[in-house]
Write a protein that holds these residues in place. Structure first.
Motif, PDB file in Angstrom:
ATOM      1  N   VAL A 341       0.914  -1.140   0.000  1.00  0.00           N
ATOM      2  CA  VAL A 341       0.000   0.000   0.000  1.00  0.00           C
ATOM      3  C   VAL A 341       0.953   1.188   0.000  1.00  0.00           C
ATOM      4  O   VAL A 341       1.555   1.504   1.024  1.00  0.00           O
ATOM      5  N   PHE A 344       1.074   3.880   2.587  1.00  0.00           N
ATOM      6  CA  PHE A 344       1.287   3.460   3.974  1.00  0.00           C
ATOM      7  C   PHE A 344       2.773   3.586   4.336  1.00  0.00           C
ATOM      8  O   PHE A 344       3.643   3.544   3.476  1.00  0.00           O
ATOM      9  N   LEU A 352       0.716  -5.515   7.368  1.00  0.00           N
ATOM     10  CA  LEU A 352      -0.449  -5.987   6.605  1.00  0.00           C
ATOM     11  C   LEU A 352      -0.699  -7.462   6.849  1.00  0.00           C
ATOM     12  O   LEU A 352      -1.832  -7.902   6.989  1.00  0.00           O
ATOM     13  N   LEU A 355      -0.625  -8.216  11.514  1.00  0.00           N
ATOM     14  CA  LEU A 355      -1.291  -7.381  12.510  1.00  0.00           C
ATOM     15  C   LEU A 355      -1.700  -8.183  13.742  1.00  0.00           C
ATOM     16  O   LEU A 355      -1.636  -7.688  14.865  1.00  0.00           O
ATOM     17  N   GLY A 362      -7.796  -7.796  18.862  1.00  0.00           N
ATOM     18  CA  GLY A 362      -8.113  -6.787  17.849  1.00  0.00           C
ATOM     19  C   GLY A 362      -7.637  -5.394  18.178  1.00  0.00           C
ATOM     20  O   GLY A 362      -7.804  -4.477  17.392  1.00  0.00           O
ATOM     21  N   ILE A 364      -4.538  -2.919  18.730  1.00  0.00           N
ATOM     22  CA  ILE A 364      -3.123  -2.896  18.375  1.00  0.00           C
ATOM     23  C   ILE A 364      -2.274  -2.422  19.549  1.00  0.00           C
ATOM     24  O   ILE A 364      -2.607  -1.455  20.222  1.00  0.00           O
TER      25      ILE A 364
ATOM     26  N   PHE B 184      -9.021  -3.958  12.966  1.00  0.00           N
ATOM     27  CA  PHE B 184     -10.117  -3.685  12.026  1.00  0.00           C
ATOM     28  C   PHE B 184      -9.915  -2.334  11.337  1.00  0.00           C
ATOM     29  O   PHE B 184      -9.976  -2.224  10.116  1.00  0.00           O
ATOM     30  N   ARG B 186      -7.186  -0.559  10.997  1.00  0.00           N
ATOM     31  CA  ARG B 186      -6.010  -0.547  10.141  1.00  0.00           C
ATOM     32  C   ARG B 186      -6.328  -1.200   8.799  1.00  0.00           C
ATOM     33  O   ARG B 186      -5.897  -0.771   7.743  1.00  0.00           O
ATOM     34  N   ARG B 187      -7.134  -2.252   8.849  1.00  0.00           N
ATOM     35  CA  ARG B 187      -7.471  -2.967   7.614  1.00  0.00           C
ATOM     36  C   ARG B 187      -8.425  -2.176   6.739  1.00  0.00           C
ATOM     37  O   ARG B 187      -8.409  -2.293   5.515  1.00  0.00           O
ATOM     38  N   TYR B 189      -8.248   1.029   6.329  1.00  0.00           N
ATOM     39  CA  TYR B 189      -7.333   1.886   5.566  1.00  0.00           C
ATOM     40  C   TYR B 189      -6.619   1.078   4.482  1.00  0.00           C
ATOM     41  O   TYR B 189      -6.444   1.538   3.353  1.00  0.00           O
ATOM     42  N   ALA B 190      -6.174  -0.125   4.838  1.00  0.00           N
ATOM     43  CA  ALA B 190      -5.402  -0.943   3.895  1.00  0.00           C
ATOM     44  C   ALA B 190      -6.221  -1.273   2.652  1.00  0.00           C
ATOM     45  O   ALA B 190      -5.735  -1.180   1.529  1.00  0.00           O
TER      46      ALA B 190
END
Lengths: 498, 311
Positions: A341, A344, A352, A355, A362, A364, B184, B186-187, B189-190
């Motif tokens: 990405v 990013f 990616l 995570l 869930g 971070i 969730f 972050r994904r 955005y990805a």
């Protein structure tokens, strides 16, 4: 007709052409050959005014020229037909033929449709294509579309037509028609530059061949006076030296087995075994179906038929998520569109795939995230101002390391690398080879797709060669020569009859 | 991009909002009063909740035109259940779940059916609106009873702050956290940044897409409950063109329509800009017809400024 001498070109200090010569005579079909990255396209882009040369002289009909844009080259009768055809599928054949060059009533912009249709029919039948010019061009086969492109060039009074891999998407019969068309035009004094990887075609229709290697001019040969072997040697002959670090991996049990993998139109009945600690390369020309095999194994594209076994157990992989769970990693061919990405940061790109390792339920964990990424970029030697630098601003080699880091963090047991060093400079290449070696030494099974023969020979324990969707040969380390691989990659003993 | 430049870009919308507030407060003395500010915030809460959802959708590179119709349908059904004497908390919960379900339907059509989000939600926008008209027979649903909980939801105060505003702030904090600090988020955005690379990284793109649209549907239902409570009835035509205000708020906040870049704080500011403009222009006495012209011009200016900065 055309005379290029001592052409130099560098991009950002990266030399891509050095003292290259090229000449084209009236009514000649001249092949331009070399490995990927040898500088063929760059040379042609300089000829047609897309790039500016750093040094050298270009003469057209004895006159020195200095094209600033493709339009100027076109005005002197030099036309290019790209590998990706410029056909608008919903416009008619005639409309495509006159696109941007329409005949109008004075300057009113009112189209002289009848006249153009008639003229289109005339040009096409002259090329041996008798079709209704009002048919939408998208309904025609790729071969016929290619002939429309040639007609377009003729309509603009082209004297030189540059064709880039014209037969890549054609069937054998379409190739015959194309060759007939080319011959017809040759008799009328049109010259062709024919860029192709297909040796048999070059021997079938070209008069002379110029060979480039690593941006250097290797030589020019008259086709009738040369051999297949001589050309291959000229193309690939370079000292391997110690570009490839030594590997002390122990090859173990079969990790991955692929049986009868088939994807309609892409690859057919592919079978192979890959062992722990082994580097298995898949070689072949562009479009041979290598990437398509990798995509199917990784579950990114559906396979029509075939089975995959991991550690002897049959597995069903229908999406990348499954593949990942089975310990497969896939470093894609195209970094920018499939690997990263680009907006990013390095950190977010690496995460990616990882995570879950830097998060809990869930959520971070910022500290874990940072240390996880820092470790990986240190291990791979990514040269960066820090993990927050955007991927976009990295060099090709460092981008590639980020993509590899993305998968290393996931600790794959099987790693598929698709053109792992494309667009990467020599130094970074060696570092990537070292990473591959380390992984193999740790027992990771590695499947490496590569178009660079020296890389295949320097790195692989074994190589499968593909041609037009099929495996045409398998070569083991002891017997690996570039000539042998090239022989299978161009279809073995299959020769096009003309 | 350098950190400071990044910050200026992010704070641009906020500066714009402050500028508008200053101009309006000079032109109308009644603007900066506590009653009016609460009034503005209460109005904004409804559109902001929808715009929050829209932010998630747009970050994935999608769009959701059906939010206004989702609001109408979930509002009408919750109101119908209330009018039928159902426990108010249960009726509200059913409304929220229905919103999530409607959103999930959008998500499934988009992710599994591979239909472009614009087309998929254009169709469901019509379908949901049609279902609302069928259910209500085109008439407002009223007689919702006098349940304290339900009345408070739109009209009450908590520590002196209107409940809808509290709801908006809580939702903002939760959603901000989700985008910033969870896998969730972050994904999301990805996927917007590069869907193919995400898929090839083993991210479950379909599931996240469906979840994003479901979240958006649920937020539309939440704002439906606020609206229904405030009006003490559900209008079958409620929420018309709300999707456009929501998209405008997201864009004003600096989120890229192509996905992958943006933040929800910007959307909050964007919704406030629109709310303050609506209110301020009213106070100044600008006709409602001309207000639309001004709103459109502000959106254009904001986007053009943003383009300049990124160019």
């Amino acid at each position: 007709m055309i005379e290029m001498t001592g052409i130099d070109k560098a991009f950002n200090g990266n030399v891509v052409l050095k003292g290259v010569n090229f000449s084209l005579e009236d009514g000649e079909i001249h092949a331009l050959m070399g490995e990927n990255g040898a500088g063929k396209s760059t040379l042609m882009k300089i000829l047609t005014g897309i790039y500016e040369r750093d040094a050298g002289v270009i003469k057209v009909n004895g006159q020195e020229v200095d094209f600033k844009s493709p339009k100027e080259a076109e005005a002197l009768g030099i036309a290019v037909i790209h590998q990706e055809l410029n056909i608008l599928p919903d416009l008619s054949v005639a409309e495509n033929l006159f696109l941007g060059n329409e005949q109008t009533l004075g300057r009113t912009g009112i189209l002289k449709t009848k006249e153009m249709n008639k003229e289109a029919s005339r040009i096409l039948s002259q090329l041996g294509l008798d079709i209704d010019v009002k048919t939408p061009a998208g309904l025609l086969s790729v071969g016929k579309q290619q002939i429309i492109e040639i007609a377009k060039a003729i309509e603009t009074k082209a004297k030189v037509i540059i064709m880039d891999e014209p037969t890549a998407a054609l069937t054998d019969r379409e190739i015959q028609t194309l060759f007939k068309t080319i011959h017809k035009l040759q008799e009328q004094g049109v010259s062709f530059v024919y860029i192709s990887h297909r040796m048999e075609e070059i021997f079938a229709i070209c008069n002379r061949i110029t060979i480039l290697r690593d941006g250097q001019y290797v030589g020019v040969r008259v086709i009738k006076e040369t051999t297949f072997d001589e050309i291959v040697k000229m193309m690939v002959g370079r000292e391997l030296g110690e570009r490839f670090p030594e590997r002390h991996a122990e090859i173990g049990d079969v990790k991955l087995e692929v049986k009868g993998l088939t994807r309609d139109g892409y690859c057919e009945d592919i079978n192979f075994k890959l062992r722990k600690g082994e580097v298995l390369a898949i070689a072949g020309l562009m479009g041979a179906g290598r990437t398509e095999v990798a995509q199917a194994i990784f579950g990114y594209r559906k396979m029509a038929k075939g089975e995959i076994f991991i550690d002897g157990k049959k597995v069903k992989i229908t999406n990348p998520l499954h593949a990942k769970k089975h310990g497969i990693g896939y470093v894609t061919e195209d970094r920018k569109s499939e690997g990263l990405v680009v907006d990013f940061s390095i950190k977010d790109n690496v995460l990616l795939t990882n995570l879950d390792k830097a998060s809990n339920m869930g959520i971070i964990n910022r500290t874990k995230e940072k240390s996880f990424v820092s470790d990986l970029i240190k291990k791979l030697g990514v040269r960066t101002s820090g993990p927050m630098q955007t991927a976009k601003s990295l060099s090709g080699g460092n981008q590639q390391k980020v993509v590899i880091a993305k998968w290393l963090g996931d600790e794959p047991k099987i790693l598929i690398l698709d053109e792992p060093t494309r667009g990467v400079d020599i130094g970074a290449k060696k570092e990537i080879y070292q990473i591959i070696n380390n992984l193999a030494e740790q027992g990771v099974a590695i499947l490496m797709i590569s178009s660079e023969l020296p890389e295949v020979i320097g790195m692989a324990d074994r190589v499968l060669v593909m041609h037009e969707g099929k495996v045409t040969g398998e070569v083991t380390k002891e017997n690996m020569t570039q000539e042998k691989i090239m022989y299978y990659a161009t279809g073995g003993d299959k020769v096009v009859q003309i | 991009m350098s950190k400071s430049k990044d910050l200026i870009q992010k704070l641009g919308p906020l500066l714009g909002l402050l500028l508008i507030i200053i101009i309006i407060s000079f032109m109308s003395p009644s603007f900066l009063t506590a009653t009016n500010i609460f009034n503005v915030l209460r109005q904004v809460s409804i559109s902001a909740l929808i715009a929050f959802g829209m932010t998630f959708v747009i970050l994935t590179g999608g769009i959701d035109l059906s939010v206004g119709s989702t609001l109408a349908l979930t509002g009408a059904i919750s109101a119908g259940l209330l009018a039928g004497g159902m426990n108010p908390l249960l009726a509200m919960l059913i409304g929220l779940l229905l919103g999530a379900l409607l959103g999930a339907i959008n998500g499934v059509i988009i992710a599994k059916g591979k239909v472009a989000p614009f087309i998929a939600t254009l169709a469901t926008m019509t379908i949901f609106r049609g279902l609302t008209l069928v259910y209500t027979d085109g008439k407002p649903v009223s007689g919702l009873g006098d349940s304290q909980a339900f009345q408070l939801f739109g009209k009450g105060y908590l520590f002196g702050i209107p409940v809808p505003v509290v709801t908006m702030i809580v939702a903002f904090i939760v959603l901000y956290f989700i985008l910033k600090q969870t896998t969730f988020g972050r994904r999301v955005y990805a996927i917007g940044g590069n869907e193919e690379a995400s898929r090839l990284s083993g991210i479950n793109v379909d599931r996240i897409t469906i979840a994003v649209y479901a979240l958006t549907g649920m937020l539309a239902a939440l704002s439906a409950l606020i609206l229904t409570s405030r009006l003490n009835s559900a209008q079958p035509t409620a929420g018309q063109s709300y999707e456009l205000d929501a998209i405008a708020a997201v864009v004003l906040g600096g989120t890229s329509l192509t996905g992958g870049r943006g933040w929800i704080f910007g959307t909050l500011v964007g919704a406030l800009i629109i709310g303050v403009l609506n209110n301020g222009l009213n106070l100044i006495g600008v006709s409602s017809f001309f207000q639309q012209v001004v709103k459109g011009i502000v959106i254009l200016i904001a986007v053009l400024l943003d383009r300049k900065k990124t160019a």
